[in-house]
Design an enzyme around this catalytic site. Structure first.
Site, PDB file in Angstrom:
ATOM      1  N   LYS A 277       1.046  -1.272  -0.126  1.00  0.00           N
ATOM      2  CA  LYS A 277       0.104  -0.022  -0.037  1.00  0.00           C
ATOM      3  C   LYS A 277       0.937   1.258  -0.057  1.00  0.00           C
ATOM      4  CE  LYS A 277      -1.806   2.968   2.790  1.00  0.00           C
ATOM      5  NZ  LYS A 277      -2.031   4.281   2.018  1.00  0.00           N
TER       6      LYS A 277
ATOM      7  N   GLU B 153      10.634   1.270   9.628  1.00  0.00           N
ATOM      8  CA  GLU B 153      11.589   2.502   9.089  1.00  0.00           C
ATOM      9  C   GLU B 153      10.986   3.640   9.341  1.00  0.00           C
ATOM     10  OE1 GLU B 153      14.538   1.774   8.295  1.00  0.00           O
ATOM     11  OE2 GLU B 153      14.980  -0.110   7.676  1.00  0.00           O
TER      12      GLU B 153
ATOM     13  N   CYS C 103      14.076  10.593   4.937  1.00  0.00           N
ATOM     14  CA  CYS C 103      14.219  10.071   6.385  1.00  0.00           C
ATOM     15  C   CYS C 103      15.724  10.478   6.875  1.00  0.00           C
ATOM     16  CB  CYS C 103      13.909   8.655   6.436  1.00  0.00           C
ATOM     17  SG  CYS C 103      14.846   7.788   5.438  1.00  0.00           S
TER      18      CYS C 103
ATOM     19  N   GLU D 184      11.330  16.127  13.691  1.00  0.00           N
ATOM     20  CA  GLU D 184      11.572  15.894  12.309  1.00  0.00           C
ATOM     21  C   GLU D 184      10.583  16.970  11.465  1.00  0.00           C
ATOM     22  OE1 GLU D 184       9.875  12.547  10.262  1.00  0.00           O
ATOM     23  OE2 GLU D 184      11.847  12.101   9.173  1.00  0.00           O
TER      24      GLU D 184
HETATM   25  P1  NAD Z   1       3.013   8.540   7.347  1.00  0.00           P
HETATM   26  O1  NAD Z   1       3.330   7.718   8.538  1.00  0.00           O
HETATM   27  O2  NAD Z   1       2.012   9.755   7.455  1.00  0.00           O
HETATM   28  O3  NAD Z   1       2.369   7.603   6.207  1.00  0.00           O
HETATM   29  C1  NAD Z   1       2.932   6.232   5.804  1.00  0.00           C
HETATM   30  C2  NAD Z   1       2.131   5.373   5.239  1.00  0.00           C
HETATM   31  O4  NAD Z   1       1.431   4.835   6.345  1.00  0.00           O
HETATM   32  C3  NAD Z   1       1.196   5.830   3.950  1.00  0.00           C
HETATM   33  O5  NAD Z   1       0.989   4.838   3.023  1.00  0.00           O
HETATM   34  C4  NAD Z   1      -0.205   5.929   4.821  1.00  0.00           C
HETATM   35  O6  NAD Z   1      -1.154   5.897   4.184  1.00  0.00           O
HETATM   36  C5  NAD Z   1      -0.004   4.665   5.867  1.00  0.00           C
HETATM   37  N1  NAD Z   1      -0.891   4.902   7.159  1.00  0.00           N
HETATM   38  C6  NAD Z   1      -1.247   5.878   7.656  1.00  0.00           C
HETATM   39  N2  NAD Z   1      -2.073   5.718   8.764  1.00  0.00           N
HETATM   40  C7  NAD Z   1      -2.128   4.240   8.844  1.00  0.00           C
HETATM   41  C8  NAD Z   1      -2.809   3.274   9.544  1.00  0.00           C
HETATM   42  N3  NAD Z   1      -3.587   3.521  10.566  1.00  0.00           N
HETATM   43  N4  NAD Z   1      -2.841   1.927   9.272  1.00  0.00           N
HETATM   44  C9  NAD Z   1      -2.101   1.611   8.282  1.00  0.00           C
HETATM   45  N5  NAD Z   1      -1.291   2.643   7.274  1.00  0.00           N
HETATM   46  C10 NAD Z   1      -1.431   3.588   7.561  1.00  0.00           C
HETATM   47  O7  NAD Z   1       4.413   8.988   6.671  1.00  0.00           O
HETATM   48  P2  NAD Z   1       4.724  10.151   5.415  1.00  0.00           P
HETATM   49  O8  NAD Z   1       4.161  11.472   5.739  1.00  0.00           O
HETATM   50  O9  NAD Z   1       4.179   9.085   4.300  1.00  0.00           O
HETATM   51  O10 NAD Z   1       6.165   9.884   5.357  1.00  0.00           O
HETATM   52  C11 NAD Z   1       6.860  10.583   5.863  1.00  0.00           C
HETATM   53  C12 NAD Z   1       7.782   9.896   6.987  1.00  0.00           C
HETATM   54  O11 NAD Z   1       8.508   8.796   6.748  1.00  0.00           O
HETATM   55  C13 NAD Z   1       8.825  10.727   7.717  1.00  0.00           C
HETATM   56  O12 NAD Z   1       8.740  10.653   8.954  1.00  0.00           O
HETATM   57  C14 NAD Z   1      10.031  10.079   7.166  1.00  0.00           C
HETATM   58  O13 NAD Z   1      11.121  10.026   8.102  1.00  0.00           O
HETATM   59  C15 NAD Z   1       9.612   8.407   7.077  1.00  0.00           C
HETATM   60  N6  NAD Z   1      10.380   7.699   6.169  1.00  0.00           N
HETATM   61  C16 NAD Z   1      11.406   6.948   6.668  1.00  0.00           C
HETATM   62  C17 NAD Z   1      12.272   6.065   5.672  1.00  0.00           C
HETATM   63  C18 NAD Z   1      13.048   5.177   6.526  1.00  0.00           C
HETATM   64  O14 NAD Z   1      13.543   4.428   5.807  1.00  0.00           O
HETATM   65  N7  NAD Z   1      13.325   5.202   7.866  1.00  0.00           N
HETATM   66  C19 NAD Z   1      12.004   6.421   4.585  1.00  0.00           C
HETATM   67  C20 NAD Z   1      11.208   7.237   3.966  1.00  0.00           C
HETATM   68  C21 NAD Z   1      10.294   7.926   4.858  1.00  0.00           C
END
Ligand code: NAD
Length: 507
Positions: free
Chosen positions: A189, A264, A298, A399
């Protein structure tokens, strides 16, 4: 690809209409709902994406389970799985430019970066293709003379991969490479802010010859589709890339079903510059850590720690680079800073700019939404440098996920380490020094999953990646990643001619 080559958005002038992939079929959401996805540079809707809900997630999980339990995938040799992964890699390489253009249109990342990423992603699949038939168990030298024991390393079953919007295909490769090599099936997803490239990528699985249901892709908003994905009894593992808050919710939900989890999450990574560093290189390294991808990574080196002897001159050099950075169309190869990927993120960054100013940080570059003509109607933020930041300010602790650098002073190595490790996160870190002893001590004492010395933001399929502390659980990439998609079965075969005393445990 020449520096002057221009690209155009995939559906310029028309609305692309995407479908999900479930059980080998391209389908709409059960309720027929869609949501619109804007291009962050033009601010115009360019595609519609199915608004899947829990019932769609359940359909996809059942298709993945059927493929795992009864389909040809489960009976396929590991070498044959490897061949499919290699074929997939070739198709991604063939379509790299097209997939990169879609991702740039969807999340505003620079074409110059995305084209590189898309040419690199096939290497992930080649690496794990090679690993598929080398995942061996062991013959155990049993202390029991009449027993032959061995282990098998078996897949878990249905894995759910949930990804963030900043690099959807790279993050998918981190999960699918090891997970498929190990023999699992997937429901993926992507984020509601950038779903198109994953849906387009999924079509290549069919062409590569993967059996239906091995990869399923559902789309939608986390709260509307996430519950089934994280709690359904047929899901063995959830592998998530995203924010700390969502990661925590997913961990809690998955724990109820005792599912395996890889997380992650975010970071507040320190990039540490000592006064003996090659300062030209250090400037470039700090820039690549915070302004590349407009800081939406990230591993962003969002906390800059500079030794006090060079602090003022170093920070001023960064300010100059920030002020002179070329902003504009991310499809233009000469652009250095593209738009922020989506409106909520743009708003969040602006809020942090206000917070930093109100906390007393001194803004020496940027500090506002960009008003430059070349930014058009896009959602841009000026590359920003805050000086005189203390590590207790929110701008140094939380962040931001944008092009906002918080520069902190330190006196010596001990103080640098104390400040660097004084954070709830531990994803990455950078050290700039020419002193090998210092580099080694820093790499040992920094509490982070990655330490880069005299470089920043380098990744490889060969090298484990993941977080210490609140930046995550588990590792992706490298040989270690595949362990998280396998379970060990011990097989005991008796060579004795009779069963000994049945009322005793066989020890
Ligand atoms: P987010 O947590 O808002 O969303 C990530 C994913 O989770 C999306 O697909 C979203 O639809 C899904 N999601 C949201 N609520 C959910 C739920 N209740 N159940 C299941 N899925 C759900 O993050 P974002 O804004 O898309 O991304 C930015 C974040 O991602 C930043 O904090 C960044 O640091 C992190 N990130 C981490 C890495 C890593 O490898 N450590 C890499 C890229 C991004």
């Amino acid at each position: 690809m020449s520096q002057t080559q221009q690209y155009t958005a995939p559906s310029a002038g028309t609305l692309a209409r995407y479908q999900m992939l479930i059980g080998g079929k391209r389908v709409d959401a059960s309720a027929g709902e869609v949501f619109e996805t804007p291009n962050p540079f033009t601010n115009e809707v360019w595609a519609t994406i199915p608004r899947g809900r829990n019932e769609d997630a359940i359909r996809a999980i059942e298709a993945a389970d059927e493929a795992f339990q009864n389909g040809p995938w489960g009976r396929m040799t590991a070498s044959a799985r490897g061949r499919l992964l290699r074929r997939l890699a070739e198709l991604i390489a063939r379509d790299a430019e097209r997939l990169a253009t879609i991702e740039v249109t969807d999340n505003g990342k620079l074409m110059s970066e995305m084209h590189g990423q898309l040419r690199y992603i096939p290497e992930y699949f080649h690496y794990y293709a090679g690993l598929a038939d080398k995942l061996q168990g062991a013959v155990i030298p049993s202390e029991k003379e009449d027993m032959f024991s061995f282990t098998r390393r078996e897949p878990l079953g249905v894995c759910v991969g949930i990804t963030a919007w900043n690099s959807p295909l790279l993050l998918a490769a981190y999960k699918l490479g090891p997970g498929l090599a190990a023999g699992n099936t997937f429901v993926l997803k992507p984020s509601e802010h950038a779903s198109a490239s994953t849906l387009e990528f999924a079509k290549l699985f069919e062409e590569a010859g993967f059996p239906p249901g091995v990869l399923n892709v559902v789309t939608g908003f986390g709260p509307e589709i996430g519950e089934a994905l994280t709690t359904h009894p047929k899901v063995a593992k959830v592998t998530f890339t995203g924010s700390e808050g969502t990661g925590q919710r997913i961990y809690e939900a998955a724990a109820r079903g005792l599912k395996r989890v890889t997380l992650e999450l975010g970071g507040k990574s320190p990039n540490i510059v000592f006064d003996d560093a090659n300062l030209d290189n250090a400037v470039n390294g700090v820039i690549s850590g915070i302004f590349a991808a407009a800081g939406q990574t990230c591993v962003a080196g969002s906390r800059l720690l500079v030794q006090d002897t060079i602090y003022d001159q170093f920070v001023e050099r960064l300010g100059e680079v920030a002020r002179g950075a070329r902003m504009g169309n991310p499809l233009d190869l000469s652009t250095q800073i593209g738009p922020i990927a989506n409106a909520p993120q743009h708003k969040k960054i602006l809020e942090y700019l206000d917070i930093a100013k109100s906390e007393g940080a001194r803004c020496i570059a940027g500090g506002a939404a960009a008003q430059r003509a070349e930014c058009g109607k896009g959602m841009f933020i000026e590359p920003t440098v805050f000086a005189d930041v203390s590590n207790q300010m929110r701008i140094a602790r939380e962040e931001v996920f944008g092009p906002v650098l918080a520069a902190i002073r330190f006196k010596d190595m001990d103080e640098a380490l104390a400040i660097a490790n004084d954070t709830p996160y531990g994803l990455a870190s950078g050290v700039w020094t020419q002193d090998i002893q210092r580099a080694l001590i820093m790499s040992q004492r920094l509490q982070a999953g990655t330490v880069w010395v005299n470089t920043y933001r380098a990744i490889s399929y060969t090298t484990p990646f993941g977080g210490y502390k609140r930046s995550g659980l588990g590792r992706e990439n490298g040989m270690e990643a595949v362990d998280a998609y396998l379970q060990t079965k011990s097989v005991w075969i008796s060579t004795a001619s009779e069963v000994p005393n049945p009322f005793m445990m066989r020890v």
